[in-house]
Design a protein around this motif. Structure first.
Motif, PDB file in Angstrom:
ATOM      1  N   SER A  84       0.791  -1.231   0.000  1.00 48.89           N
ATOM      2  CA  SER A  84       0.000   0.000   0.000  1.00 48.89           C
ATOM      3  C   SER A  84       0.820   1.276   0.000  1.00 48.89           C
ATOM      4  O   SER A  84       0.241   2.357   0.046  1.00 48.89           O
ATOM      5  CB  SER A  84      -0.928   0.025   1.225  1.00 48.89           C
ATOM      6  OG  SER A  84      -1.836  -1.038   1.154  1.00 48.89           O
ATOM      7  N   LEU A  87       0.545   5.341   3.421  1.00 50.40           N
ATOM      8  CA  LEU A  87      -0.834   5.834   3.525  1.00 50.40           C
ATOM      9  C   LEU A  87      -0.942   7.094   4.387  1.00 50.40           C
ATOM     10  O   LEU A  87      -1.916   7.842   4.257  1.00 50.40           O
ATOM     11  CB  LEU A  87      -1.745   4.722   4.067  1.00 50.40           C
ATOM     12  CG  LEU A  87      -1.903   3.515   3.123  1.00 50.40           C
ATOM     13  CD1 LEU A  87      -2.640   2.374   3.813  1.00 50.40           C
ATOM     14  CD2 LEU A  87      -2.636   3.904   1.841  1.00 50.40           C
ATOM     15  N   LEU A  90      -0.519   9.816   1.855  1.00 44.51           N
ATOM     16  CA  LEU A  90      -1.732   9.860   1.048  1.00 44.51           C
ATOM     17  C   LEU A  90      -2.847  10.607   1.805  1.00 44.51           C
ATOM     18  O   LEU A  90      -3.532  11.460   1.238  1.00 44.51           O
ATOM     19  CB  LEU A  90      -2.192   8.429   0.746  1.00 44.51           C
ATOM     20  CG  LEU A  90      -3.589   8.423   0.148  1.00 44.51           C
ATOM     21  CD1 LEU A  90      -3.491   8.570  -1.334  1.00 44.51           C
ATOM     22  CD2 LEU A  90      -4.378   7.237   0.588  1.00 44.51           C
ATOM     23  N   ASP A  91      -2.995  10.270   3.086  1.00 48.40           N
ATOM     24  CA  ASP A  91      -4.041  10.882   3.911  1.00 48.40           C
ATOM     25  C   ASP A  91      -3.846  12.398   3.987  1.00 48.40           C
ATOM     26  O   ASP A  91      -4.789  13.174   3.812  1.00 48.40           O
ATOM     27  CB  ASP A  91      -3.986  10.242   5.310  1.00 48.40           C
ATOM     28  CG  ASP A  91      -5.029  10.821   6.256  1.00 48.40           C
ATOM     29  OD1 ASP A  91      -6.216  10.754   5.927  1.00 48.40           O
ATOM     30  OD2 ASP A  91      -4.633  11.355   7.315  1.00 48.40           O
ATOM     31  N   ASN A  93      -2.241  14.349   1.861  1.00 48.41           N
ATOM     32  CA  ASN A  93      -2.498  14.962   0.552  1.00 48.41           C
ATOM     33  C   ASN A  93      -3.994  15.044   0.262  1.00 48.41           C
ATOM     34  O   ASN A  93      -4.481  16.072  -0.220  1.00 48.41           O
ATOM     35  CB  ASN A  93      -1.784  14.180  -0.549  1.00 48.41           C
ATOM     36  CG  ASN A  93      -0.287  14.436  -0.554  1.00 48.41           C
ATOM     37  OD1 ASN A  93       0.188  15.425   0.008  1.00 48.41           O
ATOM     38  ND2 ASN A  93       0.469  13.551  -1.189  1.00 48.41           N
ATOM     39  N   CYS A  94      -4.712  13.970   0.542  1.00 50.35           N
ATOM     40  CA  CYS A  94      -6.153  13.978   0.249  1.00 50.35           C
ATOM     41  C   CYS A  94      -6.875  15.004   1.125  1.00 50.35           C
ATOM     42  O   CYS A  94      -7.836  15.631   0.681  1.00 50.35           O
ATOM     43  CB  CYS A  94      -6.745  12.585   0.437  1.00 50.35           C
ATOM     44  SG  CYS A  94      -6.334  11.476  -0.913  1.00 50.35           S
ATOM     45  N   ARG A  95      -6.420  15.177   2.361  1.00 54.39           N
ATOM     46  CA  ARG A  95      -7.009  16.212   3.218  1.00 54.39           C
ATOM     47  C   ARG A  95      -6.715  17.610   2.654  1.00 54.39           C
ATOM     48  O   ARG A  95      -7.590  18.478   2.634  1.00 54.39           O
ATOM     49  CB  ARG A  95      -6.459  16.120   4.646  1.00 54.39           C
ATOM     50  CG  ARG A  95      -7.095  15.021   5.444  1.00 54.39           C
ATOM     51  CD  ARG A  95      -6.459  14.872   6.823  1.00 54.39           C
ATOM     52  NE  ARG A  95      -6.826  13.574   7.384  1.00 54.39           N
ATOM     53  CZ  ARG A  95      -7.985  13.333   7.991  1.00 54.39           C
ATOM     54  NH1 ARG A  95      -8.875  14.286   8.136  1.00 54.39           N
ATOM     55  NH2 ARG A  95      -8.261  12.132   8.445  1.00 54.39           N
ATOM     56  N   LEU A  97      -6.323  18.412  -0.314  1.00 53.73           N
ATOM     57  CA  LEU A  97      -7.102  18.630  -1.536  1.00 53.73           C
ATOM     58  C   LEU A  97      -8.558  18.975  -1.244  1.00 53.73           C
ATOM     59  O   LEU A  97      -9.282  19.404  -2.137  1.00 53.73           O
ATOM     60  CB  LEU A  97      -7.023  17.392  -2.444  1.00 53.73           C
ATOM     61  CG  LEU A  97      -5.659  17.171  -3.097  1.00 53.73           C
ATOM     62  CD1 LEU A  97      -5.604  15.805  -3.777  1.00 53.73           C
ATOM     63  CD2 LEU A  97      -5.353  18.280  -4.111  1.00 53.73           C
ATOM     64  N   PHE A 109       4.086  15.817  -1.902  1.00 53.67           N
ATOM     65  CA  PHE A 109       3.762  15.319  -3.238  1.00 53.67           C
ATOM     66  C   PHE A 109       4.851  14.365  -3.733  1.00 53.67           C
ATOM     67  O   PHE A 109       4.564  13.236  -4.133  1.00 53.67           O
ATOM     68  CB  PHE A 109       3.577  16.472  -4.225  1.00 53.67           C
ATOM     69  CG  PHE A 109       3.377  15.999  -5.647  1.00 53.67           C
ATOM     70  CD1 PHE A 109       2.374  15.088  -5.958  1.00 53.67           C
ATOM     71  CD2 PHE A 109       4.202  16.456  -6.663  1.00 53.67           C
ATOM     72  CE1 PHE A 109       2.190  14.640  -7.263  1.00 53.67           C
ATOM     73  CE2 PHE A 109       4.019  16.022  -7.975  1.00 53.67           C
ATOM     74  CZ  PHE A 109       3.021  15.105  -8.266  1.00 53.67           C
ATOM     75  N   ASN A 111       6.987  12.783  -2.029  1.00 55.54           N
ATOM     76  CA  ASN A 111       7.068  11.610  -1.162  1.00 55.54           C
ATOM     77  C   ASN A 111       5.898  10.652  -1.358  1.00 55.54           C
ATOM     78  O   ASN A 111       5.908   9.544  -0.832  1.00 55.54           O
ATOM     79  CB  ASN A 111       7.110  12.041   0.310  1.00 55.54           C
ATOM     80  CG  ASN A 111       8.496  12.488   0.737  1.00 55.54           C
ATOM     81  OD1 ASN A 111       9.464  12.305   0.004  1.00 55.54           O
ATOM     82  ND2 ASN A 111       8.590  13.063   1.921  1.00 55.54           N
ATOM     83  N   SER A 112       4.867  11.094  -2.088  1.00 51.26           N
ATOM     84  CA  SER A 112       3.685  10.249  -2.261  1.00 51.26           C
ATOM     85  C   SER A 112       3.857   9.212  -3.363  1.00 51.26           C
ATOM     86  O   SER A 112       3.049   8.303  -3.482  1.00 51.26           O
ATOM     87  CB  SER A 112       2.451  11.114  -2.562  1.00 51.26           C
ATOM     88  OG  SER A 112       2.488  11.587  -3.907  1.00 51.26           O
ATOM     89  N   VAL A 113       4.912   9.342  -4.170  1.00 55.39           N
ATOM     90  CA  VAL A 113       5.078   8.335  -5.236  1.00 55.39           C
ATOM     91  C   VAL A 113       5.470   6.999  -4.600  1.00 55.39           C
ATOM     92  O   VAL A 113       6.151   6.963  -3.570  1.00 55.39           O
ATOM     93  CB  VAL A 113       6.101   8.774  -6.318  1.00 55.39           C
ATOM     94  CG1 VAL A 113       5.604  10.004  -7.050  1.00 55.39           C
ATOM     95  CG2 VAL A 113       7.489   9.009  -5.730  1.00 55.39           C
ATOM     96  N   HIS A 114       5.023   5.928  -5.215  1.00 56.52           N
ATOM     97  CA  HIS A 114       5.250   4.593  -4.649  1.00 56.52           C
ATOM     98  C   HIS A 114       6.745   4.276  -4.582  1.00 56.52           C
ATOM     99  O   HIS A 114       7.173   3.464  -3.766  1.00 56.52           O
ATOM    100  CB  HIS A 114       4.511   3.559  -5.506  1.00 56.52           C
ATOM    101  CG  HIS A 114       4.386   2.203  -4.867  1.00 56.52           C
ATOM    102  ND1 HIS A 114       3.636   1.985  -3.735  1.00 56.52           N
ATOM    103  CD2 HIS A 114       4.929   1.002  -5.186  1.00 56.52           C
ATOM    104  CE1 HIS A 114       3.712   0.699  -3.391  1.00 56.52           C
ATOM    105  NE2 HIS A 114       4.490   0.087  -4.253  1.00 56.52           N
ATOM    106  N   ALA A 170      -8.209   7.487   9.120  1.00 55.99           N
ATOM    107  CA  ALA A 170      -9.198   7.678   8.050  1.00 55.99           C
ATOM    108  C   ALA A 170      -9.247   6.495   7.085  1.00 55.99           C
ATOM    109  O   ALA A 170     -10.253   6.254   6.429  1.00 55.99           O
ATOM    110  CB  ALA A 170      -8.874   8.950   7.276  1.00 55.99           C
ATOM    111  N   LEU A 171      -8.151   5.754   6.982  1.00 58.90           N
ATOM    112  CA  LEU A 171      -8.074   4.667   6.010  1.00 58.90           C
ATOM    113  C   LEU A 171      -8.053   3.292   6.666  1.00 58.90           C
ATOM    114  O   LEU A 171      -8.082   2.274   5.986  1.00 58.90           O
ATOM    115  CB  LEU A 171      -6.818   4.847   5.146  1.00 58.90           C
ATOM    116  CG  LEU A 171      -6.844   6.076   4.232  1.00 58.90           C
ATOM    117  CD1 LEU A 171      -5.431   6.544   3.911  1.00 58.90           C
ATOM    118  CD2 LEU A 171      -7.610   5.769   2.957  1.00 58.90           C
TER     119      LEU A 171
END
Lengths: 265, 398
Positions: A84, A87, A90-91, A93-95, A97, A109, A111-114, A170-171
């Motif tokens: 995964s 996460l 990811l959390d 970044n999604c917040r 947005l 951003f 650091n979010s790449v896999h 959140a996830l």
């Protein structure tokens, strides 16, 4: 096909590094929940500050395995496998947005790449050797191992790093990872100069009907099932006990990876 | 020299259109598929959007896989008869012998982005337990979807190394074929528009204000695009189709320098190109065409120009299609394979849409407008965040 394990690293509950972890797995006692903060060896203070937890776990166990094998990182291809990714990032970044207007942090951003862990690995080791990052969800450890093993004919050595971390609140309802766990295997095509930890006679084959190798002890089985990277535990425990055995990783709807472990002395 | 891996079939869907013929025509005409877009803070940029995704329907058993990324994948699988081609191959070698390797950077992340914006999320602070994270957003989602949709039962995984993802997927596929694990592998590149990449590249000041102009002196960034493409690679001992393309070599390397900036002397890019040439058994002079990574950012293009010179490719015709499709990120490698494939099959070299003149400081032979030419050997470049580089060598057989 034959491969050798020249060194390993691990970090998870009760498994604080390769050496201590093997001793713990060889014993019958409980592993417990003790954890150690992962170390981002090799990064400058600035890079270390930016380096996310997932990449720290990858760097920590990867460096353990390299050092145990006595290898120079510069020539070693790497395979980084995570079900995964990170996460937590990811959390965040999604917040970000959901805000108006949306503003992302440039560091979060990139650091979010896999393959962020693979990027930090290159920066830390100055290695330009090929590196790949992949996922096969819960089958990510076996997929990473297959990728590393098939890299050996051309590269002769390959470092596999597998890691997964618990999801933020959140996830957590949609992705259960019970505890952080990371493992690294330094694999090579020829017997290493120093005595190898194990010899692996591996094959990919259609489903044989063999069941997935599980852990006899409930605590260890819960960790194995609760973190994709911890699917390595049956392999690690067999190495710890120097017990010749065949580990089977069936992949959903597909074939299975089998590794027959033997010990030379 | 590595053995050639036949590329039995391939297809592509992007902002330029659907399928090989549409892309051949658009690239020949020098058309751009990018359109204007405004971000939340009023910033203007361009994006390459694929039309018609709203109308794509998932088959019922795969309803939980429904997201923009998997819709895009489905649309491409049903283009140029690709799914039928895989079915015929599967019937011949058996489903167990067909693997799937997909490259993507953000997978179906837009599903999670949307879920975070719901009133439910604002109230509970968590995604509902029935949210299909595994089937839509997880990195592996698209690999799982493609494997299920095509009924393959060989190994499946997703490579996610940012903008080199789908080029590196080809490398994994050749390893599986060489090791005898598979007799055929479906390789794909799928990346769809999402807020994370748009606002992320915006945060790095890497979005072009208007149309991206790769390799021009006044280049000011990328336009983000979405695309999906697939290729069917087969074991060399299976019968070759006439005129088929082949993967001749793979070169991958790491920059070991910085998370987002390329190495200033382009060490990683040079290593990737040199390794691909060596793998193919070619000298630089053997190459007829280079499909550039050519994103349109100041530093990436400069590094690539430098790398071409170092490897001896400064006089080789080269072009970037990112002004036409946008930068399709994890799908960029697959787009490049398809576009170099078309160049070799149709006998032409595509131009560099939107770019009027090359940066006078550059030494490459940038092709601005398409022209007819025999292309037998191509290199395609991809360079990504985390310093992940991959160059593929492609050749035309027969």
């Amino acid at each position: 096909m034959i491969a050798y394990l020249a060194g390993l690293g691990m970090l998870g509950p009760g498994l604080l590094d390769g050496q201590q972890g093997l001793a713990a797995l060889a014993s019958a006692g409980p592993l417990g929940a003790a954890l150690r903060a992962p170390v981002a060896t090799g990064l400058s203070p600035n890079e270390a500050r930016r380096c996310p937890a997932s990449a720290r776990y990858a760097l920590d166990v990867g460096m353990q395995a390299l050092s145990a094998a006595g290898w120079d990182a510069a020539r070693v291809a790497t395979v980084l496998s995570s079900g995964s990714g990170d996460l937590e990032i990811l959390d965040k970044n999604c917040r970000a947005l959901t805000q108006t207007p949306a503003v992302l942090s440039p560091t979060l951003f990139h650091n979010s790449v896999h393959n962020a862990a693979g990027g930090y690995w290159g920066i830390a080791t100055h290695s330009r050797a090929p590196t790949t990052s992949l996922s096969a969800y819960d089958a990510s450890f076996a997929a990473g191992l297959l990728e590393a093993l098939t890299t050996l004919p051309a590269r002769r050595t390959c470092l596999l790093v597998a890691y997964d971390l618990p999801a933020p609140a959140a996830l957590a309802s949609v992705r259960k990872v019970v505890a952080p766990f990371a493992v690294a295997l330094a694999l090579c095509a020829e017997p290493p100069r120093q005595s190898p930890l194990a010899r692996l006679d591996w094959r990919w084959q259609p489903r044989s009907g063999a069941t997935e190798t599980a852990m006899p002890v409930t605590e260890r089985e819960a960790l194995r099932q609760g973190n994709p990277a911890a699917r390595a535990l049956p392999l690690l425990e067999a190495i710890a006990k120097r017990r010749p055995t065949t580990v089977v990783w069936p992949c959903p709807r597909a074939g299975e990876l089998q590794a027959e472990l033997s010990f030379l002395d | 020299m590595t053995p050639r891996t036949p590329i039995h079939d391939y297809t592509i869907v992007s902002a330029l259109g659907r399928g090989r013929a549409a892309h051949y025509e658009a690239l020949l005409a020098g058309r751009s598929g990018l359109g204007a877009h405004t971000l939340g803070d009023g910033t203007t940029c361009t994006v390459g959007r694929v039309a018609g995704l709203e109308d794509v329907r998932m088959p019922d058993p795969l309803a939980r896989y429904d997201c923009r990324n998997n819709r895009l994948a489905l649309l491409a699988l049903e283009t140029d008869g690709f799914a039928e081609s895989v079915a015929a191959c599967r019937a011949r070698v058996g489903a167990q012998a067909v693997g799937v390797v997909i490259g993507t950077s953000t997978s179906g992340i837009s599903a999670t982005e949307a879920a975070y914006r719901t009133a439910d999320f604002a109230r509970t602070g968590a995604l509902p337990p029935d949210f299909p994270y595994r089937e839509t957003h997880n990195v592996f989602s698209c690999g799982d979807f493609v494997s299920r949709y095509l009924g393959t039962a060989g190994p499946a995984l997703v490579v996610s190394t940012a903008c080199s993802s789908s080029a590196k997927a080809f490398a994994t596929a050749t390893r599986w074929l060489t090791a005898g694990i598979c007799r055929a592998v479906v390789v794909g590149g799928v990346d769809s528009l999402c807020e994370t990449t748009l606002y992320g590249f915006h945060s790095l000041s890497l979005l072009a204000k208007g149309l991206p102009r790769p390799f021009s002196a006044n280049r000011d960034g990328i336009g983000v695009g979405e695309a999906a493409g697939f290729a069917l690679l087969t074991a060399p001992d299976l019968p070759w189709r006439d005129g088929v393309l082949a993967l001749a070599g793979v070169g991958d390397s790491a920059d070991a320098y910085h998370m987002t900036a390329p190495h200033p002397e382009a060490q990683g890019a040079r290593a990737a190109m040199a390794a691909a040439l060596e793998g193919a058994g070619w000298e630089a002079g053997d190459v007829d065409y280079v499909h550039l990574h050519g994103t349109g950012t100041v530093h990436n293009d400069a590094a690539e120009d430098l790398a071409l010179a170092h490897v001896g490719l400064a006089r080789t015709p080269a072009s970037s299609t990112k002004g036409a499709t946008g930068h399709t990120l994890g799908a960029a490698g697959m787009c490049a394979v398809a576009f170099a494939g078309l160049a070799m099959e149709r006998g032409y070299i595509p131009g560099t849409a939107n770019t009027v003149a090359m940066d006078p400081g550059f030494g490459s032979r940038l092709i601005l407008q398409a022209y007819a030419a025999t292309v037998r050997r191509s290199l395609i470049n991809t360079f990504g965040f985390g310093g992940s580089n991959c160059t593929l060598a492609l050749e035309r057989r027969g």
